[in-house]
Design a protein around this motif. Sequence first.
Motif, PDB file in Angstrom:
ATOM      1  N   PRO A 284       0.788  -1.237   0.000  1.00  0.00           N
ATOM      2  CA  PRO A 284       0.000   0.000   0.000  1.00  0.00           C
ATOM      3  C   PRO A 284       0.817   1.283   0.000  1.00  0.00           C
ATOM      4  O   PRO A 284       0.247   2.364  -0.123  1.00  0.00           O
ATOM      5  CB  PRO A 284      -0.815  -0.106   1.297  1.00  0.00           C
ATOM      6  N   PHE A 285       2.138   1.178   0.123  1.00  0.00           N
ATOM      7  CA  PHE A 285       2.948   2.404   0.107  1.00  0.00           C
ATOM      8  C   PHE A 285       3.695   2.593  -1.205  1.00  0.00           C
ATOM      9  O   PHE A 285       4.486   3.522  -1.342  1.00  0.00           O
ATOM     10  CB  PHE A 285       3.948   2.408   1.268  1.00  0.00           C
ATOM     11  N   VAL A 286       3.474   1.723  -2.185  1.00  0.00           N
ATOM     12  CA  VAL A 286       4.086   1.893  -3.501  1.00  0.00           C
ATOM     13  C   VAL A 286       2.999   2.337  -4.474  1.00  0.00           C
ATOM     14  O   VAL A 286       1.933   1.740  -4.530  1.00  0.00           O
ATOM     15  CB  VAL A 286       4.726   0.581  -4.008  1.00  0.00           C
ATOM     16  N   GLY A 287       3.305   3.404  -5.207  1.00  0.00           N
ATOM     17  CA  GLY A 287       2.348   3.870  -6.197  1.00  0.00           C
ATOM     18  C   GLY A 287       1.788   5.237  -5.897  1.00  0.00           C
ATOM     19  O   GLY A 287       1.229   5.886  -6.781  1.00  0.00           O
ATOM     20  N   ASN A 288       1.923   5.695  -4.639  1.00  0.00           N
ATOM     21  CA  ASN A 288       1.509   7.070  -4.399  1.00  0.00           C
ATOM     22  C   ASN A 288       2.645   7.997  -4.827  1.00  0.00           C
ATOM     23  O   ASN A 288       3.774   7.574  -5.042  1.00  0.00           O
ATOM     24  CB  ASN A 288       1.118   7.284  -2.938  1.00  0.00           C
ATOM     25  N   GLU A 289       2.368   9.264  -4.945  1.00  0.00           N
ATOM     26  CA  GLU A 289       3.300  10.197  -5.565  1.00  0.00           C
ATOM     27  C   GLU A 289       4.651  10.212  -4.849  1.00  0.00           C
ATOM     28  O   GLU A 289       4.736  10.379  -3.640  1.00  0.00           O
ATOM     29  CB  GLU A 289       2.708  11.602  -5.566  1.00  0.00           C
ATOM     30  N   GLY A 290       5.723  10.011  -5.630  1.00  0.00           N
ATOM     31  CA  GLY A 290       7.068  10.138  -5.086  1.00  0.00           C
ATOM     32  C   GLY A 290       7.612   8.906  -4.404  1.00  0.00           C
ATOM     33  O   GLY A 290       8.762   8.890  -3.982  1.00  0.00           O
ATOM     34  N   ASN A 291       6.850   7.841  -4.264  1.00  0.00           N
ATOM     35  CA  ASN A 291       7.339   6.653  -3.567  1.00  0.00           C
ATOM     36  C   ASN A 291       7.221   5.457  -4.492  1.00  0.00           C
ATOM     37  O   ASN A 291       6.134   5.028  -4.823  1.00  0.00           O
ATOM     38  CB  ASN A 291       6.547   6.415  -2.280  1.00  0.00           C
ATOM     39  N   ARG A 292       8.360   4.955  -4.921  1.00  0.00           N
ATOM     40  CA  ARG A 292       8.395   3.913  -5.929  1.00  0.00           C
ATOM     41  C   ARG A 292       9.267   2.755  -5.437  1.00  0.00           C
ATOM     42  O   ARG A 292       9.982   2.863  -4.460  1.00  0.00           O
ATOM     43  CB  ARG A 292       8.971   4.458  -7.243  1.00  0.00           C
TER      44      ARG A 292
ATOM     45  N   ARG B  29      -3.475   1.055  -7.563  1.00  0.00           N
ATOM     46  CA  ARG B  29      -3.859   1.846  -6.393  1.00  0.00           C
ATOM     47  C   ARG B  29      -5.036   2.764  -6.728  1.00  0.00           C
ATOM     48  O   ARG B  29      -6.007   2.847  -5.964  1.00  0.00           O
ATOM     49  CB  ARG B  29      -2.652   2.662  -5.932  1.00  0.00           C
ATOM     50  N   LYS B  30      -4.946   3.450  -7.867  1.00  0.00           N
ATOM     51  CA  LYS B  30      -6.028   4.339  -8.278  1.00  0.00           C
ATOM     52  C   LYS B  30      -7.318   3.563  -8.494  1.00  0.00           C
ATOM     53  O   LYS B  30      -8.401   3.993  -8.078  1.00  0.00           O
ATOM     54  CB  LYS B  30      -5.645   5.073  -9.560  1.00  0.00           C
ATOM     55  N   ASP B  31      -7.212   2.400  -9.144  1.00  0.00           N
ATOM     56  CA  ASP B  31      -8.394   1.568  -9.379  1.00  0.00           C
ATOM     57  C   ASP B  31      -9.041   1.158  -8.056  1.00  0.00           C
ATOM     58  O   ASP B  31     -10.272   1.131  -7.936  1.00  0.00           O
ATOM     59  CB  ASP B  31      -8.020   0.325 -10.180  1.00  0.00           C
ATOM     60  N   LEU B  32      -8.197   0.826  -7.058  1.00  0.00           N
ATOM     61  CA  LEU B  32      -8.730   0.411  -5.761  1.00  0.00           C
ATOM     62  C   LEU B  32      -9.503   1.544  -5.105  1.00  0.00           C
ATOM     63  O   LEU B  32     -10.634   1.353  -4.640  1.00  0.00           O
ATOM     64  CB  LEU B  32      -7.598  -0.053  -4.848  1.00  0.00           C
ATOM     65  N   PHE B  33      -8.923   2.740  -5.086  1.00  0.00           N
ATOM     66  CA  PHE B  33      -9.602   3.850  -4.423  1.00  0.00           C
ATOM     67  C   PHE B  33     -10.849   4.279  -5.198  1.00  0.00           C
ATOM     68  O   PHE B  33     -11.844   4.680  -4.580  1.00  0.00           O
ATOM     69  CB  PHE B  33      -8.632   5.016  -4.226  1.00  0.00           C
ATOM     70  N   ASP B  34     -10.815   4.170  -6.509  1.00  0.00           N
ATOM     71  CA  ASP B  34     -12.028   4.444  -7.291  1.00  0.00           C
ATOM     72  C   ASP B  34     -13.112   3.429  -6.951  1.00  0.00           C
ATOM     73  O   ASP B  34     -14.296   3.776  -6.827  1.00  0.00           O
ATOM     74  CB  ASP B  34     -11.714   4.393  -8.786  1.00  0.00           C
ATOM     75  N   TRP B  35     -12.712   2.172  -6.802  1.00  0.00           N
ATOM     76  CA  TRP B  35     -13.672   1.115  -6.474  1.00  0.00           C
ATOM     77  C   TRP B  35     -14.228   1.304  -5.067  1.00  0.00           C
ATOM     78  O   TRP B  35     -15.423   1.137  -4.831  1.00  0.00           O
ATOM     79  CB  TRP B  35     -12.990  -0.244  -6.610  1.00  0.00           C
ATOM     80  N   LEU B  36     -13.366   1.670  -4.126  1.00  0.00           N
ATOM     81  CA  LEU B  36     -13.820   1.901  -2.756  1.00  0.00           C
ATOM     82  C   LEU B  36     -14.852   3.018  -2.692  1.00  0.00           C
ATOM     83  O   LEU B  36     -15.772   2.987  -1.866  1.00  0.00           O
ATOM     84  CB  LEU B  36     -12.630   2.247  -1.852  1.00  0.00           C
TER      85      LEU B  36
END
Length: 205
Positions: free
Chosen positions: A49-57, A74-81
């Motif tokens: 859950p900490f990979v994929g947000n801005e600046g953290n790869r 990650r974006k798909d998950l939050f859109d689905w939630l």
Amino acid sequence: RCVVGVPWETASKRAVLWGDSHAKHLLSLLDIPAREQSLSVVYWAGCPPFVGNEGNRREIRNKPDFAEDCAESRKDLFDWLATSPKLDLIILSNAWAHYPRRRQMGKQTADFDQGRALGLIKEALTETMAELKPELHPVLIIGDVPGPGFVVPNCALQAVAKLWRKPCKRYQTYFNERDHPVETILADMASDANHIYFLNTKKGL
């Protein structure tokens, strides 16, 4: 998406399991208890859950698009939630100890000391928890999936053949002796926030 427990459409309770391949190990363990509680668990696979947000790869050999794929997932998950039926629980499970090794900020790749890597992970997890909105659906963080830390077939051969080599450490001893700095972050995060819970797997050994 893989679903365990009762069918998603008829479940009285619903949960999502988010994590890397180590989270997948939990599916067979969750299936029967979930059925007994009329719970459906969907597995959101692939990334911590900490990979994929801005600046953290994170870089993975032979997977040049890993970070981009994680960002999309990650974006798909939050859109689905945001549009899915009410969730009763979000479960996070990963091979936590593997990640504070190589981080990438923006487009610049660098090897950091563990302290800096842990700081990046903590910052990204804090942002992720805020996005998950645990006040709406509680978050359960499961500690590291126990692993032996050695190549099991090699150690089995060594034991059977009575090879004169350094003994393989016992599984429980190895796991309990290791440092788990990411889990310290997770435990502190759970104790400092409402509706975020941490399951320490070491306590069950």
